[in-house]
Design an enzyme around this catalytic site. Structure first.
Site, short mmCIF file in Angstrom:
data_model
loop_
_atom_site.label_atom_id
_atom_site.label_comp_id
_atom_site.label_asym_id
_atom_site.label_seq_id
_atom_site.Cartn_x
_atom_site.Cartn_y
_atom_site.Cartn_z
CB SER A 196 -0.94 0.00 1.22
OG SER A 196 -2.12 0.88 0.82
CG HIS A 232 -5.61 -2.40 -0.40
ND1 HIS A 232 -4.63 -1.89 -1.09
CD2 HIS A 232 -5.06 -2.00 0.91
CE1 HIS A 232 -3.67 -1.37 -0.63
NE2 HIS A 232 -3.81 -1.31 0.50
#
Length: 273
Positions: free
Chosen positions: A133, A246
């Site tokens: 991320s 994600h």
């Protein structure tokens, strides 16, 4: 106290969920700040040619309490035969300073890379960089600063702070506060945090991992990075998972961890390709 590098100020054993892995909570000096990090060290005999483990710099995502380093996560990578160091970044969990969202806190990653090199069980010529991320942009910045990195993996990784500001309305207030304004008002500050224009300085192979359904960090970040790597003739691999967001399901996550660490150990190649 485990102290093997001059900038390690303190280290304490930390409870490990895996009896085969020792975990330490260390404090090290970055600029003038005391920064916290987890260190995970396998107990078994190293498997590298020179009798040492490869090093693994784990660069977390999020900011402050969001995306904090989890012991279970670094244990995953240490279990694959790496000494893993995972900085919390400055200003987190009792560390001094302020989390700067890929700004001055990049020094925390640079210093951690050097600490791994000094570890007595680490092969200093075999240090890998992993970012998840927000950690993706940290990994790229670190690889630019440390061209002797052996490989770079960015998983669900940010590659452009301009794009992050555009697509994450919920983060705009934080980004304006931390970075000092909007991309329109302070473009240089966003450019500094966006390493795409310096990709030519990266020497190591890059692995891009991304879920196509990711709403936290869009897959467009992966394609922006891929285009820059192509433009500069860099060696890279790209694993896009069409059905995932994600965060990958636990079993898939475990498999990807095994695959990416195998990719690292094979010098940026996956054996079946």
């Amino acid at each position: 106290m485990l102290k093997y590098a001059n900038n390690i100020m303190d280290s304490q054993r930390y409870p490990s969920p895996n009896p085969a892995i020792d975990v330490f909570l260390i404090t090290y000096l970055s600029d003038s700040y005391r920064v916290k990090a987890f260190l995970a060290v396998p107990k078994w005999e190293p498997g590298t040619e020179n009798g040492k483990f490869p090093g693994f710099l784990y660069l977390r995502g999020g900011i402050k309490g969001v995306g904090m380093v989890r012991v279970g996560r670094i244990i995953q990578f240490a279990s694959e035969g790496f000494v893993v160091l995972a900085p919390f970044y400055r200003g987190n969990c009792g560390g001094e300073g302020y989390d700067d969202f890929a700004g001055e806190d990049r020094i925390d990653a640079f210093e951690a890379f050097e600490i791994l090199k000094e570890h007595p069980l680490v092969d200093r010529d075999n240090i890998h960089i992993f970012g998840f991320s927000r950690g993706g942009v940290m990994a790229l910045i670190t690889a630019i600063e440390k061209p002797d990195a052996k490989s770079i993996v960015t998983w669900g990784g940010v590659s452009s702070m301009f794009l992050t500001y555009e697509e994450r309305e919920d983060l705009r207030r934080m980004m304006k506060r931390v970075i000092g304004g909007t991309p329109a008002k302070v473009p240089d500050r966003y450019s500094w945090r966006t390493p795409l224009e310096q990709i030519e300085k990266i020497k190591a192979p890059v692995l891009i991992i991304h879920g196509a359904q990711d709403k936290n960090v869009s897959v467009e970040h992966a394609y922006l990075l891929e285009n820059k790597l192509k433009e500069h003739g860099k060696r890279y691999s790209k694993w896009i998972f069409e059905d995932y967001t994600h965060y990958f399901p636990p079993q898939v996550n475990r498999t990807v961890v095994q695959d990416l660490t195998l990719w690292m150990k094979n010098g940026g190649y996956y054996p079946e390709t």
